[in-house]
Scaffold this motif. Structure first.
Motif, PDB file in Angstrom:
ATOM      1  N   PRO A  49      22.776  92.924 -52.028  1.00 31.42           N
ATOM      2  CA  PRO A  49      21.810  93.691 -51.235  1.00 31.42           C
ATOM      3  C   PRO A  49      21.810  95.138 -51.721  1.00 31.42           C
ATOM      4  O   PRO A  49      22.879  95.753 -51.825  1.00 31.42           O
ATOM      5  CB  PRO A  49      22.353  93.601 -49.798  1.00 31.42           C
ATOM      6  N   VAL A  50      20.628  95.644 -52.029  1.00 30.72           N
ATOM      7  CA  VAL A  50      20.521  96.980 -52.614  1.00 30.72           C
ATOM      8  C   VAL A  50      19.550  97.814 -51.774  1.00 30.72           C
ATOM      9  O   VAL A  50      18.428  97.389 -51.524  1.00 30.72           O
ATOM     10  CB  VAL A  50      19.996  96.893 -54.070  1.00 30.72           C
ATOM     11  N   PRO A  51      19.996  98.998 -51.292  1.00 30.37           N
ATOM     12  CA  PRO A  51      19.058  99.863 -50.568  1.00 30.37           C
ATOM     13  C   PRO A  51      18.063 100.484 -51.551  1.00 30.37           C
ATOM     14  O   PRO A  51      18.468 101.011 -52.586  1.00 30.37           O
ATOM     15  CB  PRO A  51      19.972 100.938 -49.963  1.00 30.37           C
ATOM     16  N   VAL A  52      16.796 100.378 -51.235  1.00 31.98           N
ATOM     17  CA  VAL A  52      15.789 100.898 -52.170  1.00 31.98           C
ATOM     18  C   VAL A  52      14.994 102.027 -51.511  1.00 31.98           C
ATOM     19  O   VAL A  52      14.817 102.064 -50.303  1.00 31.98           O
ATOM     20  CB  VAL A  52      14.839  99.799 -52.669  1.00 31.98           C
ATOM     21  N   HIS A  53      14.536 102.937 -52.349  1.00 30.94           N
ATOM     22  CA  HIS A  53      13.694 104.031 -51.894  1.00 30.94           C
ATOM     23  C   HIS A  53      12.427 104.048 -52.744  1.00 30.94           C
ATOM     24  O   HIS A  53      12.311 103.340 -53.738  1.00 30.94           O
ATOM     25  CB  HIS A  53      14.457 105.365 -52.025  1.00 30.94           C
ATOM     26  N   LYS A  54      11.513 104.876 -52.322  1.00 30.04           N
ATOM     27  CA  LYS A  54      10.226 104.941 -53.024  1.00 30.04           C
ATOM     28  C   LYS A  54      10.444 105.363 -54.474  1.00 30.04           C
ATOM     29  O   LYS A  54      11.195 106.311 -54.754  1.00 30.04           O
ATOM     30  CB  LYS A  54       9.338 105.973 -52.318  1.00 30.04           C
TER      31      LYS A  54
END
Lengths: 265, 116, 154
Positions: A49-54
């Motif tokens: 699981p990887v937190p993603v941003h714009k």
């Protein structure tokens, strides 16, 4: 101010958000990565699981995994801007550059990442480019002086018109990322085939008015497993990230080979 | 032999097939016959083998289609494996098959046209 | 699991030729030209097999009326007619697509080298050659229809 930050760090208090380098994550995606290789470990898909941003790319996601989840993940990257050609891999089944593929454009919460096909596997996402570079070297990828040039230093520059330059300029954009060879069905079948990248570079030099080794290069590509082995699947041009159009170069090369044969006969 | 030589020959064979196959299919549909069933009748077939133009079309189609078909098969077989021994073996095997196919077809043409 | 066509990741060895020949068809990108190549190869091998069969079947005419009519009797059934339809449809696609390939190799249909400006458009995958590919599919269908009318009539 720096004294205050030092005191904060020593007291183990969180650093204020204003000095935090990473953008705030918006959501989490599941990145399933191919792990393993011969003699290393059994092949399997591992989900992170990887937190993603714009604006986050698949390469950013892999770097996050390496930094925060699993430092043993092996992959190649360098420039992060689509010019070095190191980070080619299969992303959702298609050969792409990881640094030029934004997570948001994939439109999915689960992203599958695998090594490039048609290349021997080293480990995880790293593949062996020995044959690829070998094919490239076989076509003599450098300018040779014209036959009438003696062995001494050049007396004047090679002049070339804009029209002459445009004959081959498109094919100089190649960054040797290997995506075209990974997509080519003939490379998949035949390891001896020169491949779209080498054939494109063969045409790049064949079309260059400054080069004097056209005859030699034609002899190299006019063989079994040479330019005639291309069967116009077009997948190379479909995946090329730099607009090189290897399929076009290969057909132009075939025409050049025929033109020289018919002119000589 | 250079690969481009074989390709030039193959282009010629492709053109020959386009022309002769169109005539061959037409001759079984409407050309010189009222319909498909009649075109397959023994007397019609034998008559065709004794007409110079018709038999020339058949012979050209036989040679061109055999060459083109086996040339395509050669590409597939040479994709499967590489090496000078395999290439020689494929070459000789396909030439043998081609000679057999063309030989048998020409035998048919000669026997029927000479049967007079 | 990934789909490395050539090399089995479990063993590191090259797959067999037959497995590779099947796997490449399903590898991405599945652009139309790649699918056309698969159909071209399949139809080519099918037509070659038919040619061998056809040469030996028509050879029976040299053995006299009895032999010829016996063979024609065996081949006058719906299944054989279906096979003939497939041959005609396959030959039509193979011919028109082959023409497309020859034009791409020999003529400016593939395009000319030009300065690549973003967004990149591959000229070799352009509309001209795509329309010939669609024509190949259409003509293949029409030829099958014509064959149906000729074999079974209306």
């Amino acid at each position: 101010m720096f004294v205050e930050l030092e005191r904060l760090a020593m007291r183990r208090e969180p650093v204020p958000a204003v000095v935090r380098a990473e953008p705030r994550p918006e959501r989490t995606v599941l990145v399933r990565v191919f792990r393993g290789g011969t003699g290393v470990s059994a092949p399997r898909m591992v989900a992170y699981p990887v937190p993603v941003h714009k604006g986050m790319t698949v390469l950013d996601a892999l770097l996050w995994i390496k930094e925060h989840a699993d430092p043993t993940l092996a992959f190649r990257s360098s420039c992060r801007m689509g010019i070095c050609g190191s980070c080619g891999m299969l992303i959702r089944g298609e050969a792409r550059l990881a640094c030029e593929t934004q997570v948001a454009t994939l439109g999915t919460e689960v992203i599958e990442v695998a090594p490039l096909p048609n290349f021997p596997l080293i480990r995880d996402l790293a593949t062996d480019f020995t044959d690829f570079f070998g094919h490239h070297r076989r076509i003599r990828p450098h300018l040779h002086p014209p036959d009438d040039q003696d062995s001494g230093p050049f007396q004047e520059e090679f002049r070339q018109t804009e029209a002459e330059r445009l004959e081959y300029y498109q094919f100089t954009m190649c960054i040797m990322c290997g995506l075209c060879d990974a997509a080519c069905p003939i490379v998949a079948l035949d390891r001896e085939f020169l491949g779209p990248q080498a054939l494109t570079q063969a045409y790049r030099f064949a079309a260059d008015s400054r080069d004097g080794a056209q005859a030699d290069r034609m002899r190299i590509v006019d063989t079994v497993h040479g330019c005639w082995w291309c069967e116009l699947a077009g997948s190379c041009s479909a995946v090329c990230p730099k607009g090189v159009d290897p399929a076009l170069a290969t057909q132009l090369l075939k025409r050049e080979v025929l033109r020289r044969r018919l002119r000589r006969s | 032999m250079r690969e481009s030589t074989l390709r030039i020959v193959n282009y010629g064979m492709m053109l020959a097939i386009l022309a002769t196959l169109a005539v061959h299919l037409a001759s079984h549909a409407f050309l010189g016959v009222p319909g498909y069933e009649v075109s397959l009748a023994y007397d019609t077939v034998v008559r065709r083998y004794r007409e110079a133009l018709s038999v020339t079309v058949l012979a050209v189609l036989l040679v061109a289609a055999t060459f083109h078909g086996l040339f395509g098969l050669r590409s597939i077989l040479l994709d499967a494996r590489s090496g000078p021994r395999w290439e020689r073996g494929v070459g000789f095997g396909l030439i043998a098959l081609g000679v057999t196919m063309v030989g048998w077809g020409l035998r048919t043409i000669l026997l029927v046209s000479a049967g007079g | 699991m990934p789909n490395p066509v050539a090399v089995d990741p479990r063993t590191g060895r090259m797959r067999s030729a037959v497995r590779r020949e099947i796997r490449w068809v399903f590898q991405r990108p599945r652009n139309l030209e790649r699918i056309a190549l698969a159909v071209q190869r399949i139809s080519g091998v099918g037509l070659l097999a038919y040619l061998v069969f056809h040469i030996f079947v028509t050879g029976t005419v040299a053995s006299g009326r009895g032999a010829w009519e016996a063979v024609m009797g065996i081949l006058s059934n719906p299944l054989a007619h279906l096979g003939e339809l497939l041959v005609v449809a396959g030959a039509t696609f193979h011919a028109v697509n082959g023409l497309r390939v020859a034009l791409l190799e020999l003529s400016p249909l593939a395009g000319r080298a030009r300065r690549p400006d973003y967004p990149y458009v591959a000229q070799s995958l352009g509309r001209g050659q795509r329309s010939i590919l669609f024509a190949a599919v259409l003509m293949s269908g029409l030829s099958a229809l014509a064959g149906f009318v000729i074999l079974w009539g209306f």
